[in-house]
Design an enzyme around this catalytic site. Structure first.
Site, short mmCIF file in Angstrom:
data_model
loop_
_atom_site.label_atom_id
_atom_site.label_comp_id
_atom_site.label_asym_id
_atom_site.label_seq_id
_atom_site.Cartn_x
_atom_site.Cartn_y
_atom_site.Cartn_z
N LYS A 131 31.62 62.32 41.16
CA LYS A 131 30.26 62.85 41.18
C LYS A 131 30.09 63.85 42.31
CE LYS A 131 26.54 60.44 42.67
NZ LYS A 131 25.40 59.51 42.59
N GLU A 167 40.33 60.18 48.03
CA GLU A 167 41.34 59.56 47.16
C GLU A 167 41.49 60.35 45.86
OE1 GLU A 167 38.90 58.04 48.70
OE2 GLU A 167 39.51 56.06 49.47
N GLY A 215 27.06 55.99 41.25
CA GLY A 215 28.41 55.80 40.73
C GLY A 215 28.56 54.49 39.97
N ARG A 216 28.07 53.40 40.58
CA ARG A 216 28.25 52.08 39.96
C ARG A 216 27.35 51.87 38.75
NH1 ARG A 216 26.29 52.23 45.00
NH2 ARG A 216 24.21 51.45 45.44
N GLU A 255 27.79 46.49 46.23
CA GLU A 255 27.47 47.79 46.83
C GLU A 255 25.96 48.05 46.72
OE1 GLU A 255 29.10 51.72 45.40
OE2 GLU A 255 30.35 51.54 47.18
N HIS A 279 42.93 27.40 36.55
CA HIS A 279 44.20 26.96 37.13
C HIS A 279 44.43 27.61 38.49
CE1 HIS A 279 45.27 24.97 33.37
NE2 HIS A 279 44.57 25.97 32.82
N LYS A 302 35.34 55.66 56.29
CA LYS A 302 35.83 57.00 55.90
C LYS A 302 35.95 57.90 57.13
CE LYS A 302 33.54 57.09 51.35
NZ LYS A 302 32.54 57.77 50.54
#
Ligand SMILES: O=P(O)(O)OC[C@H]1O[C@H](O)[C@H](O)[C@@H](O)[C@@H]1O
Length: 526
Positions: free
Chosen positions: A212, A218, A269-270, A356, A387, A502
């Site tokens: 965005k 990254e 974003g999320r 977030e 398990h 960051k």
């Protein structure tokens, strides 16, 4: 008159904290339990149902929660959001992700355009592009069809789309709508990009660069990684890449891409799986019709979130029960437990969505709050989790509320009968068993084998995980998180907490360090 007030200033919250705690071991046993399971269920969109019989609520608790919903003005705040108020106060932005799948209220104009039309236009452009790729009208330089799509992005530009892809991959194969395999590169760890590149035929791959902001370290690093690989294979990178970004980002006007599709700053974003961020990869992988069905499912669930009656609004109800568990009963975490292998990355997506959004200690005016906010979210598909970490859930010292998800039918349909039951029946038997085991427990004179019970859970049940039910499921959690943010009076739509790391990482890379940061840098050989 709408007022944004802290949870602990609401009289209804005070009243809620005085309601007697429900003893699940009693109410979930015998005929009482049977009645509750039938009674405490509310329909969701697309045939799903939210069942909260195994939550610590009864009619008294629900009445108190309904008062809280009203006093906290949850419906009014949601209306303010979808009608285009600046609800994201931290970043001074509108919050419009619902508009990617429908129009809940007024038309909203921003940046000189009608926003709903803008999102629909981007969907149409993506659909047209995907159809041309599938038809072989857009090909690689040799005129051959693309067979694989690789999304490059991180956070919201990775988790939601990846979880949705995995959720529908087998359904699409079974229903003959599977067009292209999708892969995802997110981590700046070079082994991520290298391994994905080694697993694909780059000459027949189309890469979707998703950011965005267009500035995420990254993602830009991985873009260069991929461009390098394309160049080394003698290919023109710009003929293999599309971008999904905001119109104001540095990527928007670049000639480096075959095409660019847009979202904007009003979609966090999320919350972006239903925007071009999810739209490009999902339309390429499964066809635009499947993506459209996914949007329809989300739109249907959004409509239920409009309901002012909490008992007929599964998102509001789930949010309120969650706040009761967190702020009155004091539970620290929530486990998301889908009994569906296709939802293997859904808990990871919900981690970002929830943590977030609601991992905040100041209210929307920047003042500290005197109560706890978002819980820790974690989860794994059942029965695998059983398990692994269920021991702590059954007998640990913390009580962790559980959100189960289960479907009557598998997606692929291939199954086997062993000892008189199918694998699907075994899967479903396990989720039913777990709900009752957690709620009722089992007394044993051997303390080590004793189950206290009283461990609350809810379950969303559906016929089958398909594009529509997946859309409804996604919207359920998005809206739940939003309602909880309203209750806590926090801004669920910014994420300043990711910035400090960051900044420090940049300093490490620039060798501008001292003290502990310098020693860690040396230890890691930077
Ligand atoms: O899409 P982008 O601008 O590249 O952002 C990717 C991600 O990085 C940020 O640091 C945020 O924490 C996330 O909310 C966001 O989804």
């Amino acid at each position: 008159m709408m007022e944004w007030k802290n949870l602990d200033t609401l009289t209804s919250f005070e009243e809620l904290s005085k309601v007697a705690e429900v003893d699940l071991t009693k109410v979930m046993s015998g005929e009482n339990g049977a009645e509750r399971v039938k009674k405490y269920s509310t329909p969701m969109a697309e045939g799903l149902a939210y069942n909260y019989a195994a939550k610590k609520v009864d009619d008294n608790t629900l009445a108190a929660l309904a008062k809280l919903a009203e006093e906290a003005q949850l419906s009014e705040k949601f209306a303010a959001l979808y009608n285009g108020e600046v609800v994201n106060t931290g970043e001074k932005r509108l919050v419009l992700h619902h508009m990617t799948r429908g129009q809940l209220g007024d038309a909203v104009e921003a940046d000189g355009v009608d926003k709903r039309s803008f999102y629909v236009e981007q969907q149409n452009r993506i659909a047209d592009f995907a159809n041309k790729v599938h038809a072989g009208e857009i090909t690689n330089a040799a005129g051959e069809k693309f067979t694989t799509v690789v999304q490059i992005g991180i956070g919201g530009s990775d988790l939601g789309p990846r979880a949705m892809y995995l959720a529908l991959e087998n359904w699409a194969k079974k229903n003959n709508t599977f067009k292209m395999e999708a892969k995802f590169i997110s981590n700046v760890d070079p082994d991520d990009a290298a391994a994905v590149l080694a697993s694909i035929d780059v000459a027949h791959s189309i890469f979707v660069l998703v950011s965005k902001s267009g500035t995420t370290l990254e993602t830009l690093t991985n873009e260069s990684f991929v461009k390098d690989a394309l160049k080394n294979a003698g290919l023109d990178a710009s003929k293999h890449m599309i971008a999904v970004t905001s119109e104001t980002s540095p990527l928007a006007k670049s000639d480096d891409y075959l095409a660019a599709f847009f979202m904007d700053d009003y979609i966090g974003g999320r919350f972006s799986s239903t925007s071009a961020v999810g739209g490009a990869v999902l339309s390429l992988a499964f066809g635009p019709e499947v993506f459209a069905q996914f949007l329809d499912g989300a739109a249907e669930e959004d409509k239920l979130s409009l309901n002012k009656n909490m008992l007929e609004n599964p998102e509001m109800l789930d949010a309120l029960i969650g706040v009761y568990e967190r702020n009155v009963l004091g539970y620290p975490a929530t486990a998301v437990l889908p009994y569906s292998q296709a939802l293997s990355r859904f808990p990871a997506h919900l981690q970002q969505l929830d943590m977030e959004s609601n991992g905040k200690s100041v209210n929307r005016f920047g003042e500290s709050v005197n109560y706890v906010t978002g819980p820790v979210i974690f989860g794994e598909p059942g029965t695998n989790g059983q398990h692994s970490f269920y021991q702590l859930l059954h007998q640990g010292t913390d009580i962790v509320p559980l959100q189960f998800i289960g479907f009557k039918n598998s997606q692929i349909g291939t199954d086997v009968v062993i000892q008189d039951s199918t694998s699907q029946q075994k899967l479903c038997a396990n989720v039913a068993a777990q709900i009752v085991a957690f709620a009722c427990g089992k007394a044993d004179d051997d303390r080590n084998k004793n189950f206290e019970g009283g461990r609350p859970s809810s379950i969303i049940i559906g016929e089958e995980l398909n594009p529509k039910t997946l859309g409804a499921l996604l919207a359920h959690f998005e809206n739940k998180v939003m309602f909880q943010g309203f209750l806590w009076n926090i801004n669920s739509f910014d994420q300043e907490g990711v910035q400090l790391g960051k900044v420090l990482a940049k300093r490490v890379l620039a060798h501008d360090t001292d003290g502990a940061l310098k020693v860690y840098s040396d230890l890691l050989n930077i």
